[in-house]
Enzyme design. Structure first.
Site, PDB file in Angstrom:
ATOM      1  CG  HIS A   1      -1.845  -1.160   1.309  1.00  0.00           C
ATOM      2  ND1 HIS A   1      -1.418  -2.427   1.652  1.00  0.00           N
ATOM      3  CD2 HIS A   1      -3.185  -1.247   1.101  1.00  0.00           C
ATOM      4  CE1 HIS A   1      -2.457  -3.252   1.643  1.00  0.00           C
ATOM      5  NE2 HIS A   1      -3.534  -2.568   1.318  1.00  0.00           N
TER       6      HIS A   1
ATOM      7  CG  HIS B   1      -6.592   0.870  -0.637  1.00  0.00           C
ATOM      8  ND1 HIS B   1      -6.344   1.652   0.461  1.00  0.00           N
ATOM      9  CD2 HIS B   1      -6.661  -0.410  -0.180  1.00  0.00           C
ATOM     10  CE1 HIS B   1      -6.281   0.889   1.543  1.00  0.00           C
ATOM     11  NE2 HIS B   1      -6.469  -0.368   1.174  1.00  0.00           N
TER      12      HIS B   1
ATOM     13  CD  GLU C   1     -19.274  -6.021  26.151  1.00  0.00           C
ATOM     14  OE1 GLU C   1     -20.016  -6.040  27.152  1.00  0.00           O
ATOM     15  OE2 GLU C   1     -19.546  -5.396  25.092  1.00  0.00           O
TER      16      GLU C   1
END
Length: 641
Positions: free
Chosen positions: A45, A269, A382
């Site tokens: 990338h 990308h 969480e």
């Protein structure tokens, strides 16, 4: 602190003109390295790296304090590359600092190189694995919390976040956590390069909205031109003197910055530049004033901290006192967990406990009452709970125990999975497992948690059946490498073991046997007690069965299963308060499949979504009660005849 005080404190941070130019030059060198490395691997990338070049240059060569000769030095500043796909520019920074040669950097993504596609702790400067987006800030917050509250040290933590991953809710869970704990030693940098993978990020370059969101979460927000070395230097200086708040630097950048025809363009990308690389590199070189050594060296840490990994200063973690129960006492394993956690905490000052606002149910409140400064309340978040624990446990700075309802840990499975890649030693404790919790209903009933944790590489899964074995499970988990999971139950169950009995990972126990046993029943937790009840009922009918407690489901005691299964005529019955897929029965089946073709396995498990009701009624309704075990034993033995 007013603006005058801030400016006074940071006045000496303003770099000289030569330093500014050197930082600009380094940024372009990092771009070149990133382009070359991704071209060499034909993957990666480079455009995501280029947007962060000035950020990385300023961080690594003007802001952070670290040792190139010892990347895991405990006093060094921490850096978390949350946007893990930009790994090449992280490797480039360490190359420019002198840890690697340019030739080694060209081995990016090769099978024999630790310079992987996304950062992992195979590398000495990576504390937590990233690449599954949205997780880095939680771990960074855990590191910062430890610096302030356990190490009481000067090191600071920096986390580079992509604008695309800021859509992840875990980022904002971490934002809320860091401001709540006033982590002014934590700095996040959002690389707002506008473009995601397949299209533009939702906010694109609406910097005012990023700023408003960050401020709303209680952070000091600074918006900068992310390609301005001067603005970045000033922003980091402000962050260093900001008190009682973490700082977020919101950097407006452009994906592929510095590459003509590619910068700020879609569809680049995750693509190396290929034939366009040579021209791009030549243009970047034209922007470098001094092609030789920059003369900038990383700053060194200002203090020394003890190394804890694998040294005598990191001792065995033992219960401060042995269990003190009487056989026949009725106590829930979740309550025994709380007692054991408190004992472990008394024995070692680096034990910490984290919970998600369930501490009065998991009984981690016992630890909080005893050691409030080492308890981290993460509230109902969480994913962040797990991420903070992984960061807090990095470099072995703490022994971390994480507790909540076992069902809610499934929400954080990706964080747990990444924890294994991070080589974390976190211990997870899930209470309220299975239908035995009763009236709360299926949303609260963990019935897939054993399967989940068994899939984690290197994990250890404890399923204690009484208070004594639960306390010993806590002690063993604290000393076991890798991810550990302890499954605790809500109902009170009888103590069946003596306080001095020795337990071990991978070691089960036969809790009832005779010479004429015709079948081996294996249960765990509440179902072990149902199996013992069934054995009593069957004995009155002249049917003798043997009962085994595996203690750990992973690794499971294969030798014990095979030996006693054969002695009982080859018939084995497993019974579990869990779905059949991936639980106790599956673990036993894998043993039989690999080691013996003379054993026959029958499994009892919860086979459909349950409902609310009294615990005893549910156990019977869904086929795992003592009555159901007795009936299945009769059927199996009848079929055998």
């Amino acid at each position: 602190m007013d603006i005058y005080d801030i400016e006074l404190k940071m006045s000496h941070h303003k770099p000289e003109a030569a330093t500014i130019q050197a930082l600009k030059d380094i940024a372009n060198k990092l771009r070149i390295y990133s382009i070359q490395a991704t071209n060499a691997s034909n993957s990666g990338h480079p455009t995501s790296c280029c947007s962060a070049a000035e950020i990385m240059s300023v961080l690594f060569f003007n802001v952070m304090k670290y040792k190139v000769s010892d990347p895991r030095d405990p006093a060094s500043d921490r850096f978390v590359m949350s946007k893990g796909h930009a790994a090449p520019i992280l490797y480039a920074a360490w190359t420019e600092a002198g840890l690697y040669t340019p030739a080694e950097l060209m081995c990016l993504r090769k099978i024999d190189s630790d310079l992987e596609g996304h950062p992992t702790p195979r590398l000495p400067f990576v504390d937590v694995a990233t690449g599954s987006l949205g997780q880095g800030l939680s771990s960074a917050a855990g590191m910062a919390w430890v610096a302030k509250n356990v190490d009481k040290a000067l090191f600071r933590t920096y986390c580079l976040i992509g604008d695309g991953e800021s859509s992840e809710g875990s980022i904002w869970e971490a934002m809320a956590f860091a401001s709540y704990y006033k982590l002014d030693n934590l700095v996040a940098i959002i690389d707002v390069n506008r473009l995601g993978q397949s299209e533009a990020a939702p906010l694109q370059h609406q910097m005012d909205i990023y700023e408003a969101r960050v401020k709303a979460f209680g952070w000091n927000a600074i918006v900068v031109d992310g390609h301005s070395v001067e603005e970045l230097c000033k922003a980091f200086a402000v962050a260093e003197v900001t008190e009682e708040q973490p700082t977020c630097i919101i950097a407006k950048t452009f994906k592929g910055q510095g590459i003509e025809g590619i910068a700020d363009q879609d569809d680049w990308h995750g693509k190396p530049l290929g034939a366009k690389a040579e021209a791009a590199i030549e243009k970047l070189r034209e922007n470098i004033k001094f092609l030789g050594e920059s003369g900038l060296k990383p700053k060194l840490p200002e203090e020394k901290l003890d190394v804890l990994e694998g040294t005598p200063s990191h001792p065995p973690h033992l219960l401060s006192t042995s269990p003190t129960y009487n056989i026949g006492d009725k106590i829930a394993t979740r309550a025994a967990y709380g007692s054991a956690l408190q004992k472990i905490g008394k024995g070692y000052g680096r034990v910490i406990a984290l919970d998600g606002d369930t501490k009065n149910s998991t009984f981690s409140i016992k630890f909080k009452d005893a050691f409030p400064s080492r308890f981290i309340e993460c509230f109902i978040a969480e994913q962040n709970l797990v991420g903070v624990a992984i960061g807090a446990a990095s470099r072995d700075r703490t022994v971390a125990f994480v507790s909540t309802f076992a069902a809610f840990l499934t929400r954080a499975f990706d964080q747990i999975r990444m924890g294994a890649i991070s080589r974390t030693n976190c211990n997870f404790v899930g209470s309220h497992a299975g239908i035995s919790i009763g009236e709360d209903g299926p949303s609260q009933m963990a019935l897939e948690d054993i399967a989940m944790f068994r899939t984690i590489p290197g994990s250890t899964v404890f399923y204690p059946s009484d208070a004594v074995s639960c306390e010993r499970a806590v002690e063993l988990a604290a000393n076991t490498k890798g991810i550990c999971f302890i499954r605790t139950s809500r109902p009170n169950t009888e103590v069946i073991y003596g306080n001095d009995l020795e337990f071990r990972v991978g070691g089960g126990n036969i809790v009832k046997q005779s010479s004429d046993d015709r079948l081996l029943v294996i249960g765990a937790g509440v179902t072990l007690h149902e199996a013992l009840k069934a054995a009593t009922t069957l004995a009155a009918e002249g049917i003798s069965v043997r009962v085994m407690d595996p203690f750990t489901i992973k690794p499971i005691d294969a030798n014990l299963i095979l030996k006693h299964g054969i002695e009982c005529g080859g018939q084995i019955l497993t019974v579990e308060d869990h779905y059949p897929e991936g639980g106790l029965g599956s673990a036993v089946a894998s043993v039989i499949a690999q080691h013996n073709d003379k054993l026959r396995l029958t499994m009892l498990a919860v086979t459909e979504v349950p409902r609310s009701g009294p615990s005893a009624v549910l156990l019977d309704m869904f086929g795992i009660s003592a009555n159901c075990i007795s009936e299945r034993v009769r059927q199996v033995l009848k079929c055998k005849c």
